[in-house]
Design a protein around this motif. Structure first.
Motif, PDB file in Angstrom:
ATOM      1  N   ASP A  17       5.374 -10.612  23.417  1.00 51.63           N
ATOM      2  CA  ASP A  17       5.426 -11.252  24.545  1.00 51.63           C
ATOM      3  C   ASP A  17       4.668 -10.512  25.803  1.00 51.63           C
ATOM      4  O   ASP A  17       4.226 -10.984  26.883  1.00 51.63           O
ATOM      5  CB  ASP A  17       7.062 -11.261  25.116  1.00 51.63           C
ATOM      6  N   ALA A  18       3.772  -9.631  24.837  1.00 51.15           N
ATOM      7  CA  ALA A  18       2.585  -8.886  25.830  1.00 51.15           C
ATOM      8  C   ALA A  18       1.469  -8.527  25.474  1.00 51.15           C
ATOM      9  O   ALA A  18       0.483  -8.270  25.867  1.00 51.15           O
ATOM     10  CB  ALA A  18       3.364  -7.209  26.021  1.00 51.15           C
ATOM     11  N   LEU A  19       1.331  -9.182  24.052  1.00 53.89           N
ATOM     12  CA  LEU A  19      -0.279 -10.032  23.711  1.00 53.89           C
ATOM     13  C   LEU A  19      -0.935 -10.574  22.374  1.00 53.89           C
ATOM     14  O   LEU A  19       0.306 -10.876  21.919  1.00 53.89           O
ATOM     15  CB  LEU A  19      -0.558  -8.189  22.747  1.00 53.89           C
ATOM     16  N   ASP A  20      -1.545 -10.920  22.747  1.00 53.46           N
ATOM     17  CA  ASP A  20      -2.407 -11.853  22.311  1.00 53.46           C
ATOM     18  C   ASP A  20      -2.780 -11.809  21.089  1.00 53.46           C
ATOM     19  O   ASP A  20      -3.820 -11.169  21.278  1.00 53.46           O
ATOM     20  CB  ASP A  20      -2.605 -13.413  23.137  1.00 53.46           C
ATOM     21  N   VAL A  21      -2.857 -12.590  19.825  1.00 55.11           N
ATOM     22  CA  VAL A  21      -3.610 -12.938  18.816  1.00 55.11           C
ATOM     23  C   VAL A  21      -4.513 -13.507  19.101  1.00 55.11           C
ATOM     24  O   VAL A  21      -4.013 -14.787  18.793  1.00 55.11           O
ATOM     25  CB  VAL A  21      -2.854 -12.195  17.771  1.00 55.11           C
ATOM     26  N   ARG A  22      -5.716 -13.481  18.786  1.00 56.26           N
ATOM     27  CA  ARG A  22      -6.461 -14.874  19.042  1.00 56.26           C
ATOM     28  C   ARG A  22      -7.634 -14.643  17.902  1.00 56.26           C
ATOM     29  O   ARG A  22      -8.420 -14.025  17.728  1.00 56.26           O
ATOM     30  CB  ARG A  22      -7.101 -15.749  20.192  1.00 56.26           C
ATOM     31  N   PHE A  23      -8.101 -15.766  18.228  1.00 58.13           N
ATOM     32  CA  PHE A  23      -9.449 -15.952  16.180  1.00 58.13           C
ATOM     33  C   PHE A  23     -10.667 -16.784  17.362  1.00 58.13           C
ATOM     34  O   PHE A  23     -11.291 -17.853  17.007  1.00 58.13           O
ATOM     35  CB  PHE A  23      -8.629 -17.427  15.299  1.00 58.13           C
ATOM     36  N   ALA A  24     -10.944 -16.450  18.798  1.00 56.19           N
ATOM     37  CA  ALA A  24     -12.417 -17.391  19.806  1.00 56.19           C
ATOM     38  C   ALA A  24     -13.490 -16.055  19.456  1.00 56.19           C
ATOM     39  O   ALA A  24     -13.408 -14.528  18.526  1.00 56.19           O
ATOM     40  CB  ALA A  24     -11.500 -16.890  21.001  1.00 56.19           C
ATOM     41  N   THR A  59      -5.263  -8.987  24.696  1.00 54.85           N
ATOM     42  CA  THR A  59      -5.465  -9.382  23.569  1.00 54.85           C
ATOM     43  C   THR A  59      -6.161  -9.011  22.018  1.00 54.85           C
ATOM     44  O   THR A  59      -7.191  -7.616  22.298  1.00 54.85           O
ATOM     45  CB  THR A  59      -6.846 -11.022  23.686  1.00 54.85           C
ATOM     46  N   LEU A  60      -6.010  -9.664  20.970  1.00 55.15           N
ATOM     47  CA  LEU A  60      -6.224  -8.163  20.090  1.00 55.15           C
ATOM     48  C   LEU A  60      -7.195  -9.575  18.893  1.00 55.15           C
ATOM     49  O   LEU A  60      -6.937 -10.585  19.195  1.00 55.15           O
ATOM     50  CB  LEU A  60      -5.474  -8.360  19.049  1.00 55.15           C
ATOM     51  N   ASN A  61      -8.792  -9.845  19.332  1.00 52.09           N
ATOM     52  CA  ASN A  61      -8.953 -11.343  19.221  1.00 52.09           C
ATOM     53  C   ASN A  61      -9.809 -10.837  17.109  1.00 52.09           C
ATOM     54  O   ASN A  61     -10.111  -9.572  17.138  1.00 52.09           O
ATOM     55  CB  ASN A  61     -10.187 -11.515  19.418  1.00 52.09           C
ATOM     56  N   PHE A  62      -9.586 -12.012  16.124  1.00 56.51           N
ATOM     57  CA  PHE A  62     -10.324 -12.164  14.823  1.00 56.51           C
ATOM     58  C   PHE A  62     -11.873 -12.719  14.901  1.00 56.51           C
ATOM     59  O   PHE A  62     -11.213 -14.110  14.721  1.00 56.51           O
ATOM     60  CB  PHE A  62      -9.137 -11.906  14.262  1.00 56.51           C
ATOM     61  N   PHE A  63     -12.655 -12.156  15.449  1.00 54.11           N
ATOM     62  CA  PHE A  63     -13.723 -13.186  15.289  1.00 54.11           C
ATOM     63  C   PHE A  63     -14.919 -13.893  13.808  1.00 54.11           C
ATOM     64  O   PHE A  63     -15.193 -12.600  13.066  1.00 54.11           O
ATOM     65  CB  PHE A  63     -14.565 -13.155  15.970  1.00 54.11           C
ATOM     66  N   LEU A  64     -14.337 -14.565  13.569  1.00 60.22           N
ATOM     67  CA  LEU A  64     -14.876 -15.537  12.179  1.00 60.22           C
ATOM     68  C   LEU A  64     -15.987 -15.573  11.996  1.00 60.22           C
ATOM     69  O   LEU A  64     -16.905 -16.717  12.253  1.00 60.22           O
ATOM     70  CB  LEU A  64     -14.078 -16.251  11.661  1.00 60.22           C
ATOM     71  N   HIS A  65     -17.260 -14.630  11.743  1.00 62.67           N
ATOM     72  CA  HIS A  65     -18.836 -14.780  11.979  1.00 62.67           C
ATOM     73  C   HIS A  65     -19.414 -15.389  10.615  1.00 62.67           C
ATOM     74  O   HIS A  65     -20.611 -14.935  10.298  1.00 62.67           O
ATOM     75  CB  HIS A  65     -19.512 -13.784  12.674  1.00 62.67           C
ATOM     76  N   ASP A  66     -18.656 -14.913   9.289  1.00 63.26           N
ATOM     77  CA  ASP A  66     -19.682 -14.847   8.329  1.00 63.26           C
ATOM     78  C   ASP A  66     -18.193 -15.552   6.396  1.00 63.26           C
ATOM     79  O   ASP A  66     -17.549 -15.331   7.445  1.00 63.26           O
ATOM     80  CB  ASP A  66     -20.481 -14.190   7.977  1.00 63.26           C
TER      81      ASP A  66
END
Length: 276
Positions: free
Chosen positions: A22-29, A43-50
C-alpha cells in the motif's frame, strides 16, 4: 510467459523483502527522466533491457511421451536470460543520502539472493508444466552497459542492481511416431529374387503398450502369451513378442510387485488395474 514471470516476481519481492504494497509500487517500465518525474509514489522498478538465449543450458534432447496415437517426441525447452536494471525511486527522501531508497534496495538485494532458484510457490503454472525452474542471479559488479543505459534514459547514475532471470522457452517442436502393432519382415536368402516369390524367412513381431490405471507405463513386467512366447516391457511399457496378434488368445502379465494378471490381447493398449 514474460508477463507471468513479472507478475510472479512482483509477488516474490513483496513477500521476501517485506515491502508494503500500500506504500510502494513494483513496476516494469523504461525509467526515462520524464517517467521518473511523473511518479507519485515510491517505486521499485525492474527495467528489462536485454533478453537472449542461455546457450550454456541448451539441450538438444527430445522428451518422449506415449499416447494412444503413438510416441510423441518433443524438443526440450530452451533457456532464456532476462536481464533487468533494478532501481528505486522516491519522490522525496529523508535526507540527502537517500536512505529510504537505499534501504529498500538493500532489502530487495537480500530477497533476490535468497531466491537463486525460485521456490515452487513463486513459479508460474506455465513454467511448471515444462518441468523446469526459474533461476535468478544478482550481479553487483560494475557494468559499463548500465552506465550507457542511464545515459540513454537521461538519468543520473545511481545505486542499482543487475538481475538476470533464466526462464524456459518452449519452441513447440515435436514429432509423432505412430505405434506399430504388428510388423512382418520377409527375408530372401537366394541370389535371384523372382517377382511374387515367397520369402525364405518370415519374421513377425507384435507389440503391446501396457500401462497402470494412472496412465503410467508398466516397466520390467514379464508378459507371456498362451502359446509360450514371452518378453519384458521396456521403460515405455512396450513389449515385443515374436507372434501373430490374431493367434494370441491370452496374455499373462507378471509385474515387479508380484501381481499376476490376465488381459485381453485384442486391445492395442492394455491397462492394468490395481487390486481393490
Amino acid at each position: 510467459m514474460i508477463a507471468d514471470i513479472q507478475n510472479a516476481l512482483k509477488t516474490l519481492i513483496y513477500e521476501e523483502a517485506g515491502l508494503p504494497q500500500d506504500a510502494l509500487d513494483v513496476r516494469f517500465a523504461a525509467p526515462t527522466s520524464n517517467w521518473v518525474a511523473g511518479l507519485t509514489r515510491p517505486t521499485l522498478n525492474f527495467f528489462l533491457h536485454d533478453l537472449h538465449e542461455n546457450a550454456g543450458l541448451r539441450s538438444m534432447e527430445f522428451q518422449r511421451a506415449d499416447s494412444v496415437r503413438g510416441a510423441k517426441r518433443t524438443l526440450a525447452p530452451r533457456r532464456v536470460d532476462l536481464k533487468y536494471l533494478v532501481n528505486v525511486f522516491f519522490k522525496s527522501q529523508v535526507d540527502e543520502l537517500g536512505r529510504d531508497e537505499w534501504n529498500v534496495l538493500w532489502r530487495v538485494l537480500a530477497a533476490l539472493m535468497r531466491q537463486e532458484e525460485w521456490e515452487a510457490k513463486y513459479v508460474p503454472s506455465a513454467v511448471k508444466e515444462l518441468d523446469l525452474n526459474v533461476l535468478g542471479t544478482v550481479n553487483t559488479a560494475p557494468n559499463q552497459t548500465n552506465y550507457s543505459l542511464f545515459t540513454s534514459l537521461a538519468l543520473s547514475v545511481r545505486p542499482h542492481l543487475n538481475y538476470t532471470l533464466t526462464v524456459p522457452l518452449d519452441l513447440n517442436i515435436s514429432s509423432l511416431a505412430p505405434f506399430v502393432f504388428e510388423r512382418r519382415v520377409g527375408l530372401r536368402t537366394g541370389l535371384e529374387i523372382e517377382s511374387g516369390s515367397e520369402a525364405d524367412v518370415l519374421v513377425i513381431r507384435s507389440s503391446w503398450l501396457i500401462r497402470d490405471e494412472n496412465g503410467q507405463p508398466v516397466r520390467d513386467a514379464l508378459v507371456r502369451t498362451d502359446s509360450g512366447e514371452r518378453g519384458f516391457t521396456d521403460a515405455s511399457g512396450v513389449v515385443h513378442l515374436p507372434v501373430e496378434r490374431e493367434s494370441v488368445r491370452q496374455l499373462d502379465v507378471l509385474t515387479l510387485e508380484g501381481k499376476v494378471l490376465q488381459v485381453d490381447p485384442a486391445q492395442s493398449f492394455l491397462v492394468l488395474e490395481s487390486e481393490r
